[in-house]
Write a protein that holds these residues in place. Sequence first.
Motif, short mmCIF file in Angstrom:
data_model
loop_
_atom_site.label_atom_id
_atom_site.label_comp_id
_atom_site.label_asym_id
_atom_site.label_seq_id
_atom_site.Cartn_x
_atom_site.Cartn_y
_atom_site.Cartn_z
N LEU A 28 71.12 -8.40 42.16
CA LEU A 28 69.82 -8.72 41.56
C LEU A 28 69.31 -10.01 42.16
O LEU A 28 69.99 -11.04 42.12
N PHE A 29 68.10 -9.93 42.70
CA PHE A 29 67.55 -11.07 43.44
C PHE A 29 66.12 -11.30 42.97
O PHE A 29 65.25 -10.46 43.20
N THR A 30 65.86 -12.40 42.28
CA THR A 30 64.53 -12.62 41.70
C THR A 30 63.77 -13.72 42.45
O THR A 30 64.38 -14.63 43.02
N LEU A 31 62.46 -13.63 42.41
CA LEU A 31 61.62 -14.69 42.99
C LEU A 31 61.23 -15.72 41.92
O LEU A 31 60.48 -16.65 42.20
N SER A 32 61.75 -15.55 40.69
CA SER A 32 61.32 -16.42 39.59
C SER A 32 61.58 -17.90 39.84
O SER A 32 60.79 -18.73 39.45
N LYS A 33 62.72 -18.23 40.45
CA LYS A 33 63.06 -19.65 40.58
C LYS A 33 62.64 -20.21 41.94
O LYS A 33 62.74 -21.41 42.15
N ILE A 34 62.21 -19.33 42.85
CA ILE A 34 61.85 -19.85 44.18
C ILE A 34 60.38 -19.58 44.53
O ILE A 34 59.92 -20.03 45.57
N LEU A 35 59.67 -18.86 43.67
CA LEU A 35 58.23 -18.69 43.88
C LEU A 35 57.55 -19.03 42.56
O LEU A 35 57.06 -20.13 42.39
N ALA A 36 57.57 -18.09 41.61
CA ALA A 36 57.01 -18.38 40.28
C ALA A 36 57.43 -17.28 39.31
O ALA A 36 57.26 -16.10 39.62
N PRO A 37 57.97 -17.66 38.14
CA PRO A 37 58.44 -16.63 37.20
C PRO A 37 57.30 -15.79 36.62
O PRO A 37 57.51 -14.67 36.19
N GLY A 38 56.08 -16.37 36.62
CA GLY A 38 54.94 -15.62 36.08
C GLY A 38 54.58 -14.40 36.90
O GLY A 38 53.89 -13.50 36.41
N LEU A 39 55.05 -14.33 38.14
CA LEU A 39 54.78 -13.13 38.95
C LEU A 39 55.59 -11.94 38.44
O LEU A 39 55.20 -10.80 38.61
N ARG A 40 56.75 -12.22 37.84
CA ARG A 40 57.69 -11.21 37.38
C ARG A 40 58.10 -10.25 38.51
O ARG A 40 57.94 -9.02 38.40
N ILE A 41 58.59 -10.80 39.59
CA ILE A 41 59.00 -9.99 40.74
C ILE A 41 60.47 -10.25 41.08
O ILE A 41 60.87 -11.40 41.26
N ALA A 42 61.23 -9.15 41.17
CA ALA A 42 62.61 -9.25 41.65
C ALA A 42 62.95 -7.95 42.37
O ALA A 42 62.18 -6.98 42.32
#
Length: 406
Positions: free
Chosen positions: A235-249
């Motif tokens: 599981l690899f999320t963009l929440s901590k390295i882009l923005a959690p509001g995008l809700r993309i992983a």
Amino acid sequence: MDRFFSQRARNVRRSVLRELLKFTQRPEIISFAGGTPDPGTFPWEELADIAAREIRANYARSLQYSTTEGDIGLRRELLEIARAEGIRADLEEIVITTASQQGLDLIAKTFLDPGDVVYVELPTYIGAIQAFRAMEAKLVGIHLEEDGMDLDALRGRIAADKARGERAKFIYVIPDFQNPAGVRWSEEKRLGLLDIAAEEDLLVVEDAPYRPLRFAGDPVPSLKALDREGRVIFLFTLSKILAPGLRIAALIGSREVVDKIVAMKQAADLCTPALTQALAREFLRRHDFEGHVEKIRACYREKRDRMLDALERYMPEGVRWTRPEGGLFLWVTLPEGVDTERMFPKALERKVAYVIGAPFFVDGTGRNTMRLSFAIATPEEIEEGIRRLAEVVKEELAALSTTAQI
Ligand SMILES: Cc1ncc(COP(=O)(O)O)c(C=O)c1O
């Protein structure tokens, strides 16, 4: 109303932490409680430009439904990032999820029947506990040491469970700068875990939200990169390295696994929003992603250093803490007998907040622990907040020793 709720809904509780967090949001409080990244790290200007362009020039696609598997361009970009990490996967082995929390929920729904055993770290991420418990799984906690799970204890527990006829499905781990403890697993332990999974025929769920946020120490391969048998779901999320509001992983696993997850996701939300997928895709395509992540690392490195330094200076004898080489959190263990939940209102009175440790332990222990996030507070607030917290801890210890003498 209770009579209408399903058995599952009856078992589900709102997270204690989210309830406690409500008290910590007053502006005068220095909060080490939230698990959220520093908004100063969000590339908001770049995202604003991309959003305007995607909606104006590309609305027929960006405001439309996406496929359940996710935007093909975004999947390619994420596979590229994974490849640089030594993870080889193709388009049929990745699905975009509405951030990693959905990945955990879909994994729970795909693999767990009531009573199935899941092995987790002690402590572990509360959102995973909620997702697995919602499917009525039995969570078994294995002690987390400085370099990863206690693998002898894991072996012993698996053998005991097998002897009792329990059915285990997977081991859930956060091997990089764990939430909550900030611990990183050694390569030796990673290989050891994969051996156990192979011997015992278990899946491994590797949750890696903090993996890119390494600001010290040498790189260690991910479990997925070491996996030769297709047992690891990554599981690899963009929440901590882009923005959690995008809700993309992204969830990366074998074709068979991804196929089932996609079917489960159709029932959950049909697809992750096309618009935020487009924002992530275009950011990854047009901007220097590695440079962006490097800036985030520098920001958290400075804050971690400040927190470690303040802990060293202010905390009394007998208090221990981890020294994370990445991520957002460090973990504090107070002497036995201190109850961080009971101490919490006293900390709030002093206008400092933390997260109590016990909810991260599936076995009901950990009452003398707390999680501190260095992500949100400024370096100056970190200094002052730790000073206040140390005062609270000293008073608590003094009160305890008085009670002990009576
Ligand atoms: C270990 C872990 N897994 C998953 C998540 C969920 O992240 P998201 O749903 O934003 O991707 C978090 C968030 O804090 C986390 O710490």
